[in-house]
Design a protein around this motif. Structure first.
Motif, PDB file in Angstrom:
ATOM      1  N   LEU A  34       0.815  -1.206   0.038  1.00 18.62           N
ATOM      2  CA  LEU A  34      -0.067   0.106  -0.003  1.00 18.62           C
ATOM      3  C   LEU A  34       0.767   1.197  -0.106  1.00 18.62           C
ATOM      4  N   LEU A  35       1.905   1.259   0.839  1.00 23.05           N
ATOM      5  CA  LEU A  35       2.687   2.460   1.018  1.00 23.05           C
ATOM      6  C   LEU A  35       3.433   2.736  -0.576  1.00 23.05           C
ATOM      7  N   ASN A  36       4.076   1.662  -1.159  1.00 24.42           N
ATOM      8  CA  ASN A  36       4.605   1.689  -2.508  1.00 24.42           C
ATOM      9  C   ASN A  36       3.625   2.021  -3.402  1.00 24.42           C
ATOM     10  N   ASP A  37       2.516   1.574  -3.450  1.00 27.12           N
ATOM     11  CA  ASP A  37       1.360   1.982  -4.518  1.00 27.12           C
ATOM     12  C   ASP A  37       1.047   3.686  -4.102  1.00 27.12           C
ATOM     13  N   ASN A  38       0.887   3.909  -2.960  1.00 26.64           N
ATOM     14  CA  ASN A  38       0.542   5.401  -2.703  1.00 26.64           C
ATOM     15  C   ASN A  38       1.658   6.417  -3.280  1.00 26.64           C
ATOM     16  N   LEU A  39       2.978   5.969  -2.752  1.00 24.76           N
ATOM     17  CA  LEU A  39       4.207   6.694  -3.505  1.00 24.76           C
ATOM     18  C   LEU A  39       4.182   6.896  -4.956  1.00 24.76           C
ATOM     19  N   LEU A  40       3.866   5.845  -5.654  1.00 26.36           N
ATOM     20  CA  LEU A  40       3.809   5.731  -7.200  1.00 26.36           C
ATOM     21  C   LEU A  40       2.684   6.694  -7.478  1.00 26.36           C
ATOM     22  N   GLU A  41       1.516   6.762  -7.085  1.00 26.57           N
ATOM     23  CA  GLU A  41       0.311   7.637  -7.312  1.00 26.57           C
ATOM     24  C   GLU A  41       0.844   9.120  -7.150  1.00 26.57           C
ATOM     25  N   ILE A  42       1.479   9.224  -6.099  1.00 27.43           N
ATOM     26  CA  ILE A  42       2.019  10.599  -5.774  1.00 27.43           C
ATOM     27  C   ILE A  42       2.983  11.011  -6.868  1.00 27.43           C
ATOM     28  N   GLN A  43       3.976  10.327  -7.057  1.00 26.62           N
ATOM     29  CA  GLN A  43       4.879  10.493  -8.041  1.00 26.62           C
ATOM     30  C   GLN A  43       4.387  10.918  -9.328  1.00 26.62           C
ATOM     31  N   GLU A  44       3.505  10.167  -9.932  1.00 23.71           N
ATOM     32  CA  GLU A  44       2.878  10.352 -11.241  1.00 23.71           C
ATOM     33  C   GLU A  44       2.041  11.565 -11.088  1.00 23.71           C
ATOM     34  N   LEU A  45       1.236  11.766 -10.215  1.00 26.66           N
ATOM     35  CA  LEU A  45       0.470  13.189 -10.118  1.00 26.66           C
ATOM     36  C   LEU A  45       1.477  14.262 -10.224  1.00 26.66           C
ATOM     37  N   CYS A  46       2.504  14.172  -9.326  1.00 22.76           N
ATOM     38  CA  CYS A  46       3.435  15.162  -9.184  1.00 22.76           C
ATOM     39  C   CYS A  46       4.172  15.373 -10.535  1.00 22.76           C
ATOM     40  N   GLN A  47       4.440  14.366 -11.142  1.00 24.47           N
ATOM     41  CA  GLN A  47       5.223  14.464 -12.557  1.00 24.47           C
ATOM     42  C   GLN A  47       4.239  15.274 -13.328  1.00 24.47           C
ATOM     43  N   GLN A  48       3.094  14.862 -13.350  1.00 27.54           N
ATOM     44  CA  GLN A  48       2.067  15.429 -14.454  1.00 27.54           C
ATOM     45  C   GLN A  48       2.104  17.105 -14.041  1.00 27.54           C
ATOM     46  N   ALA A  49       2.027  17.460 -13.037  1.00 27.70           N
ATOM     47  CA  ALA A  49       1.583  18.691 -12.463  1.00 27.70           C
ATOM     48  C   ALA A  49       2.898  19.730 -12.611  1.00 27.70           C
TER      49      ALA A  49
END
Length: 84
Positions: A34-49
């Motif tokens: 769950l922690l790894n999945d959350n980080l992946l989602e955060i990274q993808e959203l931050c990269q997009q922004a």
């Protein structure tokens, strides 16, 4: 307590170990996943922004400051433990 940068297990930022409040490594695979999945989602959203900001003419340095300020402003919302 921890170094500024934590060694990553792969190209997406995921720590080699997740450290618990008591300083020992977390062992529950469900928690780690769950922690790894959350980080992946955060990274993808931050990269997009970040990409959007640069494409719209924003300063790269300024956007990095904005994102860092966002992380620095995070607050702890719960003491509720996650069962494993």
């Amino acid at each position: 307590m921890f170094p500024g940068k934590i060694t990553s297990a792969d190209t997406v930022f995921t720590p080699v170990q997740w450290i618990g409040r008591d300083g020992t490594a977390l062992e529950c695979e469900e928690k780690i996943s769950l922690l790894n999945d959350n980080l992946l989602e955060i990274q993808e959203l931050c990269q997009q922004a970040f990409t959007d900001a640069l494409q719209m003419g924003c300063s790269e340095e300024f956007m990095r400051i904005v994102l860092q300020n966002m992380v620095d402003s995070l607050k702890r919302n719960s003491n509720r433990p996650f069962s494993c």
